[in-house]
Design an enzyme around this catalytic site. Sequence first.
Site, PDB file in Angstrom:
ATOM      1  N   HIS A   1       1.034  -1.380  -0.062  1.00 57.19           N
ATOM      2  CA  HIS A   1       0.236   0.164  -0.214  1.00 57.19           C
ATOM      3  C   HIS A   1       0.447   1.241  -0.124  1.00 57.19           C
ATOM      4  O   HIS A   1       2.102   1.049   0.154  1.00 57.19           O
ATOM      5  CB  HIS A   1      -1.036   0.325   1.022  1.00 57.19           C
ATOM      6  CG  HIS A   1      -0.050   0.272   2.842  1.00 57.19           C
ATOM      7  ND1 HIS A   1       0.387  -0.415   3.217  1.00 57.19           N
ATOM      8  CD2 HIS A   1       0.324   0.952   3.405  1.00 57.19           C
ATOM      9  CE1 HIS A   1       1.857  -0.480   3.931  1.00 57.19           C
ATOM     10  NE2 HIS A   1       0.681   1.007   4.229  1.00 57.19           N
TER      11      HIS A   1
ATOM     12  N   ASP B   1       0.462   5.158   2.125  1.00 58.01           N
ATOM     13  CA  ASP B   1       0.004   6.239   2.913  1.00 58.01           C
ATOM     14  C   ASP B   1      -0.918   6.442   2.548  1.00 58.01           C
ATOM     15  O   ASP B   1      -1.105   7.621   1.956  1.00 58.01           O
ATOM     16  CB  ASP B   1       0.610   6.317   3.623  1.00 58.01           C
ATOM     17  CG  ASP B   1       1.718   5.379   4.953  1.00 58.01           C
ATOM     18  OD1 ASP B   1       1.056   4.229   5.139  1.00 58.01           O
ATOM     19  OD2 ASP B   1       1.900   5.673   5.386  1.00 58.01           O
TER      20      ASP B   1
ATOM     21  N   HIS C   1       4.171   0.409  -0.131  1.00 60.88           N
ATOM     22  CA  HIS C   1       5.423  -0.992   0.758  1.00 60.88           C
ATOM     23  C   HIS C   1       4.700  -1.900   1.380  1.00 60.88           C
ATOM     24  O   HIS C   1       3.295  -1.586   1.668  1.00 60.88           O
ATOM     25  CB  HIS C   1       6.480   1.167   2.201  1.00 60.88           C
ATOM     26  CG  HIS C   1       5.650   1.511   2.687  1.00 60.88           C
ATOM     27  ND1 HIS C   1       4.665   2.546   2.020  1.00 60.88           N
ATOM     28  CD2 HIS C   1       4.484   1.249   4.299  1.00 60.88           C
ATOM     29  CE1 HIS C   1       3.376   2.588   2.992  1.00 60.88           C
ATOM     30  NE2 HIS C   1       3.766   2.213   4.307  1.00 60.88           N
TER      31      HIS C   1
ATOM     32  N   ARG D   1       5.591   6.696  13.294  1.00 65.25           N
ATOM     33  CA  ARG D   1       5.514   7.618  12.288  1.00 65.25           C
ATOM     34  C   ARG D   1       4.619   8.178  11.983  1.00 65.25           C
ATOM     35  O   ARG D   1       3.925   8.754  12.841  1.00 65.25           O
ATOM     36  CB  ARG D   1       4.490   6.123  11.851  1.00 65.25           C
ATOM     37  CG  ARG D   1       4.339   6.732  10.036  1.00 65.25           C
ATOM     38  CD  ARG D   1       2.985   6.020   9.444  1.00 65.25           C
ATOM     39  NE  ARG D   1       2.562   6.646   8.727  1.00 65.25           N
ATOM     40  CZ  ARG D   1       1.419   6.036   8.700  1.00 65.25           C
ATOM     41  NH1 ARG D   1       0.752   4.744   8.649  1.00 65.25           N
ATOM     42  NH2 ARG D   1       0.073   6.347   8.323  1.00 65.25           N
TER      43      ARG D   1
HETATM   44  C1  OGA Z   1       3.062   2.448   8.060  1.00 67.52           C
HETATM   45  C2  OGA Z   1       3.439   0.530   7.956  1.00 67.52           C
HETATM   46  C3  OGA Z   1       5.170  -1.089   7.428  1.00 67.52           C
HETATM   47  C4  OGA Z   1       5.603  -1.202   8.793  1.00 67.52           C
HETATM   48  O1  OGA Z   1       3.528   2.446   9.116  1.00 67.52           O
HETATM   49  O2  OGA Z   1       2.758   2.944   7.247  1.00 67.52           O
HETATM   50  O3  OGA Z   1       2.599   0.510   6.474  1.00 67.52           O
HETATM   51  O4  OGA Z   1       7.028  -2.460   8.350  1.00 67.52           O
HETATM   52  N1  OGA Z   1       4.308   0.238   8.352  1.00 67.52           N
HETATM   53  O5  OGA Z   1       5.014  -1.737   9.794  1.00 67.52           O
HETATM   54 MN    MN Z   2       1.817   2.012   5.583  1.00 74.83          MN
END
Ligand code: OGA
Ligand code: MN
Length: 287
Positions: free
Chosen positions: A103, A105, A262, A278
Amino acid sequence: MITVRKTGAALGAEILGVDLSQPMDDATFPHIVALWHEHEVVFFRDQKLTPDQHVAFSRRFGELELHVRKDCCRPGYHELFVVSNIVVDGKPIGSQDAGLFWHSDLCYLKVPSRGSLFYALEVPHDASGKALGDTKFASATAAYNALPEDTRRKIAGLKAVQSYKKGYYRERNAGPRKPLTPEQEAKTPDVEHPIVRTHPFTGKKCLFVNEGYTASIAGMPGTEGDALLNRLIEHSTKPQFVYRHSWRVGDFLLWDNCLVQHQAITDYKLPLRRHMERTTLTGTAPF
Ligand code: OGA
Ligand code: MN
């Protein structure tokens, strides 16, 4: 003195020689932004940041998003979305299952996020000391550039439907999520975005579809649309477009939500703990 070490994959570079907890001069910041746009994912190792410093550095890029799942944010910091499997007094400290599917974000918002700044506070390891809970990043520019000419022609000008509900309930089936409240649903109606998206800062063309949230091709119902979308999604994360990041505590990593998508790798579970935080940069409408 900044130095750069490329990962050797289609994207990604480490930036060395920067302490993000210290004031940054006015020449260094634009240099970092330029490296980020060039390499799509950049990371700094061995950082020691307080939540306030994480937020303050992020704010240099512009406005920050406040996540719709406020219960997953660090108490007192609606800007810090917590991704963690840790449970304290029966209550998860953050999202326990973020990013199981490929995806980008907030791609499901009318104005998706520009990028995300991710800080590793606790990283799980196996018995041999190898880090677990890697994150994979796929270059949407490399994916676009590798498309056959006839496919590029076919998708030019097409839009795809991006759906928070699709992604949320798909992850919910795989994990412990509650149904969305009517208020959360109202804030996240399905939206349409160009399949070939232009990066607002570099003009690079990106393939903007993903497994997690892209529900259909607008105006192309039925099997023709589904087949094309599935083909694009499958193409977008081929191994040659992917960098897999193995986390170390103190890693601070920036991904661009237009240039890459990602996915989290969940190859660990409690008592092995993972704690990441994040910030999410507000973006601009896709074109
Ligand atoms: C996010 C995500 C991936 C991870 O925080 O947006 O997709 O590896 N994280 O935690
Ligand atoms: Mn993400």
